[in-house]
Enzyme design. Sequence first.
Site, short mmCIF file in Angstrom:
data_model
loop_
_atom_site.label_atom_id
_atom_site.label_comp_id
_atom_site.label_asym_id
_atom_site.label_seq_id
_atom_site.Cartn_x
_atom_site.Cartn_y
_atom_site.Cartn_z
N ASP A 29 1.01 -1.31 -0.31
CA ASP A 29 -0.18 0.44 -0.13
C ASP A 29 0.60 1.13 -0.24
O ASP A 29 1.94 1.51 0.84
CB ASP A 29 -1.18 -0.05 0.86
CG ASP A 29 -2.32 1.12 0.97
OD1 ASP A 29 -1.78 2.29 0.85
OD2 ASP A 29 -3.00 0.28 0.94
N GLY A 61 -3.59 0.92 -3.37
CA GLY A 61 -4.13 2.40 -2.34
C GLY A 61 -4.20 3.82 -2.87
O GLY A 61 -3.82 3.97 -3.82
N GLU A 91 -3.96 6.50 -11.56
CA GLU A 91 -5.56 6.56 -12.14
C GLU A 91 -7.10 7.36 -11.35
O GLU A 91 -7.77 7.56 -11.95
CB GLU A 91 -5.92 5.49 -10.49
CG GLU A 91 -5.22 4.66 -9.87
CD GLU A 91 -5.05 3.73 -9.10
OE1 GLU A 91 -6.47 3.47 -8.46
OE2 GLU A 91 -4.65 3.80 -7.86
#
Length: 396
Positions: A29, A61, A91
Amino acid sequence: MTRKEYLEAVLAEVEKYPVDRAALIVSVDRRMSVEDALECVNLAIELKSEGRRVVGVDLCGDPRAGDMKDFLPVFELVHQAGLGLTLHIAEVSYSELPPDTDVLLSARPTRLGHATFLNDPEKDYVRANKIPIEICLTSNLLCKTVTDLESHHINAYLQQNHPISICTDDILPFRTSLTAEYALLLAKPPLGLGLTEEQVEKIAKFAHLLGNTPSSPSLIAYLERISSTTNPPAVEIKSYSDAVYYNYHALGLSLLFVPTNGYKPRTGSTRTELKEKDLVLDSVDIYNAQPKGTKDSRSGFSIFPSLPSLLRKPGETTSTSTLEVGHDTTGKDFVAFLGEPARKGGGGGPAGGSIGIWCEWKAGGEGVMVEFGGDDARSWDRGKDAVWSVLTLFRG
């Protein structure tokens, strides 16, 4: 429960399935400290060295958390251990992201998660290196990182024939499944992308080996996956002016690459001397146990670890019909599934040097050749009971 106990519990379930159907990628993460990330990676390496089915490490994460420059030494350990490296990247929009996409790409990932907001130079790098991208359609829609399927970045990568993998992101919060994600590919617009079955088949088999270069991420990921119960596989290189063999004896696998773009390798070249970008995979030899009585001039190969494996008919990209090839599959089984071979030979008997029988099938630019071994492979009247010794997939 310690992190190792947790991973061992997950692996106990994963390893109930065949090696080519399920394996574990250990997650790191972004919110972790470097020390915690290092612990996770070291556990992945330790478990792989113990023969457990760990094949890679994934960075996930909150995309706004952490300084990824601090993680680069950790990612390098992943590569040194022969594990795959998947990085969730770009993302969300750049206005919400720390400027670390270039840093992550410098870590030489073997797969990318999402990759929704790459800029043009980053896209060029990903395409040039053929780094596969994990696509999560439902997740992207619900998280509003894309407005609709028509504008989804999957369309550009499909047009460019770039390797992608259809994923769920997480089946529970997004209330989806892999079947549902593939249904979105097939459904007519605006409910889906309206792809044909042939296009979806091609996506599902993006890691198909033929046509890859020796250093392509898809091929590297495949080799890492099937070698998950051994150390990183050693390769023997045999190079000639018109062909280069990459022999993975421990994996029961021999890869034949042919030169392109006018390249002529020097006979006896080492891997560092080869121009791998100008080599493409033309055929794959898969080795089975050699039946008693086999006269094998290519000894030294172990049994391919991903048996049983599914074989489809050459050229039939939309067919769901497959043959499960196991250790004991015989000539009768292959002919029943593939039909009468286009070419066949061997079976000369003891006087002819005990050359085992072989059969070949070709269609649609693809081919399958099967060599048989043992006493039953010495004559055609007993060939139906002969067990295969080498299975070759080739471009034809």
